[in-house]
Design an enzyme around this catalytic site. Structure first.
Site, short mmCIF file in Angstrom:
data_model
loop_
_atom_site.label_atom_id
_atom_site.label_comp_id
_atom_site.label_asym_id
_atom_site.label_seq_id
_atom_site.Cartn_x
_atom_site.Cartn_y
_atom_site.Cartn_z
N ARG A 106 65.26 -20.47 102.85
CA ARG A 106 64.88 -21.40 101.79
C ARG A 106 65.55 -21.01 100.49
O ARG A 106 65.38 -19.88 100.01
CB ARG A 106 63.35 -21.41 101.62
CG ARG A 106 62.85 -22.49 100.69
CD ARG A 106 61.34 -22.59 100.74
NE ARG A 106 60.66 -21.37 100.31
CZ ARG A 106 59.36 -21.28 100.18
NH1 ARG A 106 58.59 -22.30 100.48
NH2 ARG A 106 58.81 -20.14 99.78
N THR A 110 65.92 -24.53 94.81
CA THR A 110 65.63 -25.90 95.25
C THR A 110 64.49 -25.97 96.26
O THR A 110 63.92 -27.04 96.48
CB THR A 110 66.88 -26.53 95.91
OG1 THR A 110 67.18 -25.82 97.13
CG2 THR A 110 68.07 -26.45 94.97
N ASP A 202 54.42 -13.14 102.25
CA ASP A 202 55.65 -13.40 102.99
C ASP A 202 55.51 -12.80 104.38
O ASP A 202 55.56 -11.58 104.56
CB ASP A 202 56.85 -12.78 102.26
CG ASP A 202 58.18 -13.18 102.89
OD1 ASP A 202 58.36 -12.94 104.10
OD2 ASP A 202 59.04 -13.70 102.17
N ASP A 205 58.45 -10.46 105.60
CA ASP A 205 58.46 -9.14 104.97
C ASP A 205 57.33 -8.27 105.48
O ASP A 205 57.51 -7.07 105.72
CB ASP A 205 58.33 -9.30 103.44
CG ASP A 205 59.68 -9.63 102.79
OD1 ASP A 205 60.72 -9.46 103.45
OD2 ASP A 205 59.66 -10.07 101.63
#
Length: 211
Positions: A106, A110, A202, A205
């Protein structure tokens, strides 16, 4: 099937317990990996509930009896890299499944997906296909992955995630109304960075210990 495929939130004590461990910021990577795999198995079981079977004859040690096999092959397609954490658990109970990979990241500004890798098994057209990603946040990445699968010929797709949010569900249903979503929870909102709140951080992660 109705015009819009359902979102199925798995209501199970084991899913609730594993999700709580995944959410906790103090959970270590080893426990995070364990419980992401365990909750993924529960999502897989729910997704496969309506799959068709074919009758076979089985010889037990005592007598013959009726048995069953899945009518279609199974294809698992994790979205790299966090989706790999869901793949590990599901493979334990579906070792015969073929594996595809879709690499998307991603863009930080944006929030739109950028593709860098795709490899889908050749039998995807005839298979029950499960798209795997722990989070359904903005929906952009999942939508792009589902579009890639359809372009490769996939006809029966379900999307498995641990946590979704209304914005992502709405986006996904708008672009892929024929693809059911199987989730463990729907959280209320996204923050300014496109992360689900309260979410679990996340997932990639935390799973790989790179956070």
């Amino acid at each position: 099937m109705s015009a819009t495929a359902p979102i199925n939130v798995v209501d199970h004590p084991l899913a609730a317990a594993s999700l709580s461990i995944l959410r906790a910021k103090t959970t270590t990577p080893d426990l995070f990996r364990q419980h992401l795999q365990e909750i993924s198995v529960l999502l897989f079981i729910e997704a496969s509930r309506s799959w068709k079977i074919s009758a076979i004859q089985v010889e037990t040690p005592l007598a013959p009896c009726a048995g069953a096999v899945l009518a279609k092959p199974v294809v698992l397609v994790p979205i790299l890299r966090a989706g790999l954490g869901m793949l590990d658990g599901i493979q334990r109970i579906a070792p015969e499944a073929a594996i595809g990979h879709i690499g998307l990241y991603r863009d930080a500004e944006t929030l739109l997906p950028v593709s860098y890798y795709e490899k889908v098994p050749v039998n995807v057209t005839a298979a029950e296909v499960l798209l795997l990603d722990p989070m359904l946040a903005t929906g952009n990445t999942a939508c792009e992955a589902a579009s890639i699968l359809k372009a490769q010929g996939a006809r029966s797709i379900q999307f498995l995630c641990v946590v979704a949010c209304p914005a992502g569900v709405e986006q996904f249903h708008r672009e892929h109304p024929d693809v059911a979503i199987i989730a463990a929870a729907i959280d209320p909102e996204l923050n300014d960075h496109g992360y689900i709140v309260p979410g679990l951080g996340d997932a990639g992660d935390r799973y790989f210990g790179t956070g």
